[in-house]
Design a protein around this motif. Structure first.
Motif, PDB file in Angstrom:
ATOM      1  N   ALA A 171      11.329  -1.134  -8.608  1.00 64.14           N
ATOM      2  CA  ALA A 171      10.609   0.138  -8.577  1.00 64.14           C
ATOM      3  C   ALA A 171      11.401   1.182  -7.796  1.00 64.14           C
ATOM      4  O   ALA A 171      11.478   2.350  -8.203  1.00 64.14           O
ATOM      5  CB  ALA A 171       9.225  -0.058  -7.954  1.00 64.14           C
ATOM      6  N   TYR A 214       5.520   1.244   1.321  1.00 62.88           N
ATOM      7  CA  TYR A 214       4.247   1.587   0.690  1.00 62.88           C
ATOM      8  C   TYR A 214       4.024   0.741  -0.561  1.00 62.88           C
ATOM      9  O   TYR A 214       2.929   0.234  -0.791  1.00 62.88           O
ATOM     10  CB  TYR A 214       4.224   3.079   0.334  1.00 62.88           C
ATOM     11  N   TYR A 215       5.072   0.557  -1.350  1.00 66.09           N
ATOM     12  CA  TYR A 215       4.978  -0.257  -2.561  1.00 66.09           C
ATOM     13  C   TYR A 215       4.580  -1.688  -2.202  1.00 66.09           C
ATOM     14  O   TYR A 215       3.686  -2.262  -2.824  1.00 66.09           O
ATOM     15  CB  TYR A 215       6.314  -0.251  -3.305  1.00 66.09           C
ATOM     16  N   ALA A 254       9.615  -4.718  -5.850  1.00 69.89           N
ATOM     17  CA  ALA A 254       9.728  -3.486  -5.065  1.00 69.89           C
ATOM     18  C   ALA A 254      11.115  -2.861  -5.212  1.00 69.89           C
ATOM     19  O   ALA A 254      11.235  -1.640  -5.330  1.00 69.89           O
ATOM     20  CB  ALA A 254       9.426  -3.769  -3.595  1.00 69.89           C
ATOM     21  N   GLU A 287      12.618   4.677  -9.389  1.00 69.13           N
ATOM     22  CA  GLU A 287      12.072   5.941  -8.880  1.00 69.13           C
ATOM     23  C   GLU A 287      13.093   6.777  -8.100  1.00 69.13           C
ATOM     24  O   GLU A 287      13.034   7.995  -8.138  1.00 69.13           O
ATOM     25  CB  GLU A 287      10.862   5.665  -7.986  1.00 69.13           C
ATOM     26  N   THR A 346       0.846  -1.753  -1.010  1.00 69.44           N
ATOM     27  CA  THR A 346      -0.145  -1.535  -2.073  1.00 69.44           C
ATOM     28  C   THR A 346      -0.142  -2.672  -3.085  1.00 69.44           C
ATOM     29  O   THR A 346      -1.203  -3.095  -3.529  1.00 69.44           O
ATOM     30  CB  THR A 346       0.080  -0.191  -2.786  1.00 69.44           C
ATOM     31  N   GLN A 347       1.019  -3.185  -3.431  1.00 70.24           N
ATOM     32  CA  GLN A 347       1.081  -4.284  -4.396  1.00 70.24           C
ATOM     33  C   GLN A 347       0.485  -5.553  -3.799  1.00 70.24           C
ATOM     34  O   GLN A 347      -0.191  -6.305  -4.485  1.00 70.24           O
ATOM     35  CB  GLN A 347       2.515  -4.532  -4.859  1.00 70.24           C
TER      36      GLN A 347
END
Length: 83
Positions: free
Chosen positions: A52, A67-68, A49, A56, A71-72
């Motif tokens: 990422a 959120y990452y 995370a 990003e 969802t992961q």
């Protein structure tokens, strides 16, 4: 087994060897020391995370990060169930 261990009986030698070679029972995750528990349970996901997030660079980093993770986690859980 050598005689230096003072095991006179062959059965006693075999039992000692079996005991030494048997698997150590696994410790439940909740019983692990804190650092080991975190390494086993979350470090890899947090590291992914953070990578990422650094890649990003979103305007809302906390929202993106959470959120990452959510969802992961769901994706990995689904993959494990399919296997």
């Amino acid at each position: 087994m050598s005689q230096e261990h003072d095991l006179d009986d062959l059965a006693e030698q075999q039992l000692a060897e079996q005991t030494a070679l048997s698997q150590i029972p696994s410790i439940p995750d909740q019983a692990l020391p804190t650092r080991q528990y975190l390494e086993k349970a979350v470090i890899d996901q947090l590291h992914d995370a953070l990578k990422a997030l650094a890649r990003e660079r979103p305007k809302n980093p906390i929202e993106f990060f959470s959120y990452y993770l959510l969802t992961q986690h769901c994706n990995k859980k689904q993959e494990l169930q399919e296997q």
